[in-house]
Design an enzyme around this catalytic site. Structure first.
Site, PDB file in Angstrom:
ATOM      1  N   ARG A   1      -1.537   1.227 -38.549  1.00 31.38           N
ATOM      2  CA  ARG A   1      -1.966   1.794 -37.268  1.00 31.38           C
ATOM      3  C   ARG A   1      -2.506   0.687 -36.377  1.00 31.38           C
ATOM      4  O   ARG A   1      -3.206  -0.206 -36.833  1.00 31.38           O
ATOM      5  CB  ARG A   1      -3.067   2.833 -37.485  1.00 31.38           C
ATOM      6  CG  ARG A   1      -3.524   3.489 -36.178  1.00 31.38           C
ATOM      7  CD  ARG A   1      -4.800   4.267 -36.371  1.00 31.38           C
ATOM      8  NE  ARG A   1      -5.931   3.442 -36.776  1.00 31.38           N
ATOM      9  CZ  ARG A   1      -6.616   2.641 -35.958  1.00 31.38           C
ATOM     10  NH1 ARG A   1      -6.299   2.558 -34.690  1.00 31.38           N
ATOM     11  NH2 ARG A   1      -7.621   1.911 -36.418  1.00 31.38           N
ATOM     12  N   VAL A   2      -2.134   0.755 -35.111  1.00 31.55           N
ATOM     13  CA  VAL A   2      -2.752  -0.057 -34.079  1.00 31.55           C
ATOM     14  C   VAL A   2      -3.243   0.901 -32.998  1.00 31.55           C
ATOM     15  O   VAL A   2      -2.770   2.034 -32.897  1.00 31.55           O
ATOM     16  CB  VAL A   2      -1.796  -1.120 -33.475  1.00 31.55           C
ATOM     17  CG1 VAL A   2      -1.479  -2.200 -34.497  1.00 31.55           C
ATOM     18  CG2 VAL A   2      -0.533  -0.474 -32.940  1.00 31.55           C
ATOM     19  N   SER A   3      -4.198   0.440 -32.193  1.00 33.04           N
ATOM     20  CA  SER A   3      -4.848   1.334 -31.245  1.00 33.04           C
ATOM     21  C   SER A   3      -4.084   1.545 -29.952  1.00 33.04           C
ATOM     22  O   SER A   3      -4.191   2.589 -29.336  1.00 33.04           O
ATOM     23  CB  SER A   3      -6.249   0.815 -30.907  1.00 33.04           C
ATOM     24  OG  SER A   3      -7.025   0.793 -32.074  1.00 33.04           O
ATOM     25  N   SER A   4      -3.335   0.552 -29.513  1.00 37.26           N
ATOM     26  CA  SER A   4      -2.688   0.701 -28.210  1.00 37.26           C
ATOM     27  C   SER A   4      -1.212   0.337 -28.275  1.00 37.26           C
ATOM     28  O   SER A   4      -0.755  -0.351 -29.186  1.00 37.26           O
ATOM     29  CB  SER A   4      -3.403  -0.149 -27.162  1.00 37.26           C
ATOM     30  OG  SER A   4      -3.317  -1.507 -27.496  1.00 37.26           O
TER      31      SER A   4
ATOM     32  N   GLN B   1       0.074  -3.303 -28.710  1.00 37.44           N
ATOM     33  CA  GLN B   1      -0.192  -4.019 -29.955  1.00 37.44           C
ATOM     34  C   GLN B   1       1.016  -3.894 -30.882  1.00 37.44           C
ATOM     35  O   GLN B   1       1.807  -2.963 -30.782  1.00 37.44           O
ATOM     36  CB  GLN B   1      -1.444  -3.467 -30.630  1.00 37.44           C
ATOM     37  CG  GLN B   1      -2.717  -3.810 -29.867  1.00 37.44           C
ATOM     38  CD  GLN B   1      -3.947  -3.207 -30.523  1.00 37.44           C
ATOM     39  OE1 GLN B   1      -3.987  -2.018 -30.805  1.00 37.44           O
ATOM     40  NE2 GLN B   1      -4.949  -4.032 -30.744  1.00 37.44           N
TER      41      GLN B   1
END
Length: 194
Positions: free
Chosen positions: A8-11, A14
């Site tokens: 998982r990445v936040s944005s 990314q």
């Protein structure tokens, strides 16, 4: 027994490649990845899919526990669900072992630090916004209501706040704010219409 990976990445800007490569190197047979905030569990479909399909004896692998959750409560809830299903949790960059008391304590500490980091980031963001406002640089989001149109409808077409709100598809309170008036109390509105 299947080894699942979760990245998982936040944005959106990314990249997930580094996490995916680490999870493949850790022997993950299935990897689910998403670009979503870790602050809340809600809305993270790939994580929910994984939690639905995991079975006793499976292993869930993440690169770091903050990929799984940014709040201690969410992390503890996820770990509790995994334990109830008989699923092991491992992290490629941290010595996480949910099968021992020391491993569980270490996992909780990592969760506390992930939440702390998230709170610090939020505080820095608010400080930056405050400083930008003081310099006159930050103006906030663009208004979604056409104030000139609200005033025109009121002045030229003699429409009341409720009619203007219906026509423009906005809330009546927004119309009152633009017109600089207080909403009429419900009793006064009922008496006027009766």
């Amino acid at each position: 027994m299947t080894v699942y990976g979760y990245a998982r990445v936040s944005s959106i800007d990314q990249d997930l490649r580094i996490q995916n490569a680490a999870l493949q190197a850790a022997g993950c047979q299935v990897i689910r990845a998403e670009k979503a905030s870790g602050a809340r569990r809600k809305g993270r479909e790939e994580l929910e899919v994984l939690l639905t399909f995991l079975r006793a004896g499976d292993t869930l692998v993440v690169t770091r526990v903050d990929r799984l959750a940014r709040s201690l409560k969410d992390l503890q809830d996820i770990v509790h669900e995994l334990k109830a299903k008989g699923v092991a949790l491992k992290a490629t960059e941290q010595p996480v072992d949910t099968g021992s008391a020391a491993g569980k304590a270490f996992l909780d500490m990592l969760g506390v630090f992930a939440e702390f980091e998230s709170n610090l980031r939020r505080e820095r963001q608010m400080e930056g916004i405050k400083a930008a406002k003081e310099r006159g640089v930050y103006k906030g989001r663009k208004p979604s209501i056409d104030a000139a149109e609200v005033r025109r409808l009121h002045a030229e077409e003699k429409l009341g706040p409720a009619a203007i709100a219906r026509r423009l598809g906005i809330g009546r309170a927004s119309v009152y704010r633009v017109l600089g008036r207080q909403p009429e109390p419900a009793a006064a509105v009922a008496a006027a219409s009766g």
